[in-house]
Enzyme design. Structure first.
Site, PDB file in Angstrom:
ATOM      1  N   CYS A 163       2.930  -8.569  13.493  1.00 43.31           N
ATOM      2  CA  CYS A 163       4.278  -8.855  13.021  1.00 43.31           C
ATOM      3  C   CYS A 163       5.314  -8.001  13.747  1.00 43.31           C
ATOM      4  O   CYS A 163       5.007  -6.937  14.297  1.00 43.31           O
ATOM      5  CB  CYS A 163       4.373  -8.676  11.503  1.00 43.31           C
ATOM      6  SG  CYS A 163       4.579  -6.989  10.948  1.00 43.31           S
ATOM      7  N   HIS A 190       0.829  -1.209   0.000  1.00 45.68           N
ATOM      8  CA  HIS A 190       0.000   0.000   0.000  1.00 45.68           C
ATOM      9  C   HIS A 190       0.863   1.258   0.000  1.00 45.68           C
ATOM     10  O   HIS A 190       1.028   1.923   1.023  1.00 45.68           O
ATOM     11  CB  HIS A 190      -0.950  -0.017   1.207  1.00 45.68           C
ATOM     12  CG  HIS A 190      -2.117  -0.930   1.007  1.00 45.68           C
ATOM     13  ND1 HIS A 190      -2.811  -1.504   2.057  1.00 45.68           N
ATOM     14  CD2 HIS A 190      -2.717  -1.378  -0.117  1.00 45.68           C
ATOM     15  CE1 HIS A 190      -3.785  -2.259   1.577  1.00 45.68           C
ATOM     16  NE2 HIS A 190      -3.743  -2.195   0.263  1.00 45.68           N
ATOM     17  N   HIS A 235     -10.172  -4.931   4.799  1.00 39.95           N
ATOM     18  CA  HIS A 235      -8.737  -4.875   4.514  1.00 39.95           C
ATOM     19  C   HIS A 235      -8.340  -6.118   3.712  1.00 39.95           C
ATOM     20  O   HIS A 235      -8.814  -7.227   3.997  1.00 39.95           O
ATOM     21  CB  HIS A 235      -7.930  -4.808   5.814  1.00 39.95           C
ATOM     22  CG  HIS A 235      -6.475  -4.518   5.596  1.00 39.95           C
ATOM     23  ND1 HIS A 235      -5.572  -5.500   5.273  1.00 39.95           N
ATOM     24  CD2 HIS A 235      -5.771  -3.356   5.632  1.00 39.95           C
ATOM     25  CE1 HIS A 235      -4.364  -4.959   5.117  1.00 39.95           C
ATOM     26  NE2 HIS A 235      -4.469  -3.666   5.335  1.00 39.95           N
ATOM     27  N   SER A 289       5.382   0.003   4.384  1.00 41.07           N
ATOM     28  CA  SER A 289       5.385  -0.040   2.918  1.00 41.07           C
ATOM     29  C   SER A 289       5.893   1.262   2.299  1.00 41.07           C
ATOM     30  O   SER A 289       5.772   1.460   1.095  1.00 41.07           O
ATOM     31  CB  SER A 289       3.979  -0.358   2.398  1.00 41.07           C
ATOM     32  OG  SER A 289       3.003   0.454   3.007  1.00 41.07           O
ATOM     33  N   ASN A 295      -0.875  -0.352   8.764  1.00 41.72           N
ATOM     34  CA  ASN A 295       0.169  -0.130   9.770  1.00 41.72           C
ATOM     35  C   ASN A 295       0.553   1.345   9.855  1.00 41.72           C
ATOM     36  O   ASN A 295       0.919   1.834  10.923  1.00 41.72           O
ATOM     37  CB  ASN A 295       1.386  -1.024   9.488  1.00 41.72           C
ATOM     38  CG  ASN A 295       2.232  -0.562   8.332  1.00 41.72           C
ATOM     39  OD1 ASN A 295       3.112   0.275   8.488  1.00 41.72           O
ATOM     40  ND2 ASN A 295       1.963  -1.107   7.151  1.00 41.72           N
ATOM     41  N   CYS A 319       3.177 -12.118   2.351  1.00 41.24           N
ATOM     42  CA  CYS A 319       4.186 -12.057   3.409  1.00 41.24           C
ATOM     43  C   CYS A 319       4.183 -13.366   4.198  1.00 41.24           C
ATOM     44  O   CYS A 319       3.111 -13.854   4.579  1.00 41.24           O
ATOM     45  CB  CYS A 319       3.885 -10.881   4.341  1.00 41.24           C
ATOM     46  SG  CYS A 319       4.961 -10.830   5.793  1.00 41.24           S
ATOM     47  N   GLU A 323      -5.819  -8.028   3.722  1.00 42.71           N
ATOM     48  CA  GLU A 323      -5.294  -9.140   4.526  1.00 42.71           C
ATOM     49  C   GLU A 323      -6.422  -9.904   5.201  1.00 42.71           C
ATOM     50  O   GLU A 323      -6.392 -11.145   5.274  1.00 42.71           O
ATOM     51  CB  GLU A 323      -4.301  -8.623   5.571  1.00 42.71           C
ATOM     52  CG  GLU A 323      -3.650  -9.750   6.357  1.00 42.71           C
ATOM     53  CD  GLU A 323      -2.737  -9.269   7.471  1.00 42.71           C
ATOM     54  OE1 GLU A 323      -2.646  -9.971   8.504  1.00 42.71           O
ATOM     55  OE2 GLU A 323      -2.121  -8.191   7.330  1.00 42.71           O
TER      56      GLU A 323
END
Length: 321
Positions: free
Chosen positions: A202, A48, A131, A275, A232, A103, A133
């Site tokens: 993460c 992103h 989202h 990102s 994030n 990922c 993910e």
């Protein structure tokens, strides 16, 4: 004679910017272009960040939202956020060449969810609706196997079939503090709930949030370089505000800063979402140096040395180069 420039301390968070998963995903697109030639299709933004996407477009990548926008005879890369199982299944049915840039830490969540499902658990996913993910993780299992939980209030509304057969996983890019509150409520309501073997959020998300917390109360303002659709990055703004900074702002680059509204600031914090490339950070520092007498201080909370291997098809190509 030029006026004396206002002194300004710039605190630079470390770690910041690219994480290992983002770096790997970008390398995958670049490697696919090297191996197969242009164009290479990419389902969803690889990461992103428009700066990254536009650079890859200039190299011959074509970004699409769905697989049906891709021709059968060109390679397609799946984004770092992960995809539902139906996507590679459809690519295989069409006999397409595809490379999965998910990922590895997102893939770990997929494996956990599958394991819990195989053990007969109903699965709760802590994350944000819509989202990519979250869509990818929920798409690993049949409809209804995973319930999305966004808030503590959502936990209070849960009525599971069997409280003794529950498990939870989380989106990898959440606020550590927000997620802790939700997990605490889940474990209070459902003491038997199965948790991840290792934290799902993460390492990069956790480290970047820790660095922002460390700098926030020293700053008049914190700038987070990132995209509005980057989970994030948005979380970093929220973390900075909660940690005590007077003002935190998400900007795509130095071009987005409203310099006229900064006023009599003395200390500014800078970080970047996972990102966002480092060149955007350096561009913002340069822009401050053009306007202020800058003293730069890097605030290091930890050093990262994580690397993820490329998929075999591209790793072999790199070895032969």
């Amino acid at each position: 004679m030029s006026a004396t420039r206002q002194p300004l301390t710039v605190l630079l968070a470390a770690p910041r910017g690219f994480c290992a998963g983002v770096d790997r995903a970008i390398q995958i697109v670049e490697g696919a272009l090297d191996k197969f030639g242009a164009p290479v299709y990419v389902r969803h933004e690889i990461v992103h960040n428009r700066h990254v996407v536009e650079r890859l477009e200039g190299m011959g990548a074509i970004f699409v939202e769905e697989l049906d926008q891709c021709p059968d005879d060109r390679p397609v890369v799946f984004s770092a956020h992960g995809v539902p199982k139906s996507v590679p299944a459809e690519a295989a049915r069409r006999d397409m060449i595809y490379v999965d840039a998910t990922c590895p830490l997102v893939s770990k969540v997929h494996v956990e969810a599958q394991r819990h499902f195989n053990n007969g658990h109903d699965i709760l996913l802590i994350g944000h609706v819509g989202h990519p993910e979250v869509i990818g993780t929920m798409g690993q299992l049949p409809d209804g196997a995973i319930t999305l939980v966004e808030t503590v209030e959502d936990v209070d509304r849960l009525e599971p079939r069997d409280p003794a057969k529950l498990a939870f996983v989380t989106q990898t890019t959440l606020s550590v503090d927000d997620t802790s509150a939700i997990v605490d409520r889940l474990q209070a309501r459902f003491p038997a709930i199965a948790a991840p073997h290792k934290e799902d959020i993460c390492y990069a998300t956790t480290n970047r949030q820790s660095a922002v917390k460390e700098m926030a109360d020293r700053c008049d303002k914190v700038f987070v370089i990132g995209a509005p659709n980057s989970s994030n990055s948005v979380r970093l703004v929220e973390v900075a505000e909660r940690a005590g900074v007077k003002s935190a702002e998400l900007v795509a680059s130095a071009n987005d800063v409203d310099w006229d509204t900064l006023g009599e600031i003395r200390t500014v914090g800078i970080t970047a979402g996972a990102s966002a490339p480092e060149e955007l950070v350096q561009g913002l520092i340069t822009a401050f140096r053009e306007r202020f007498d800058v003293s730069l201080e890097e605030l290091v909370v930890t050093r990262e040395n994580v690397e993820f291997k490329l998929p075999r098809v591209l790793a072999q190509e790199a070895d032969n180069a």
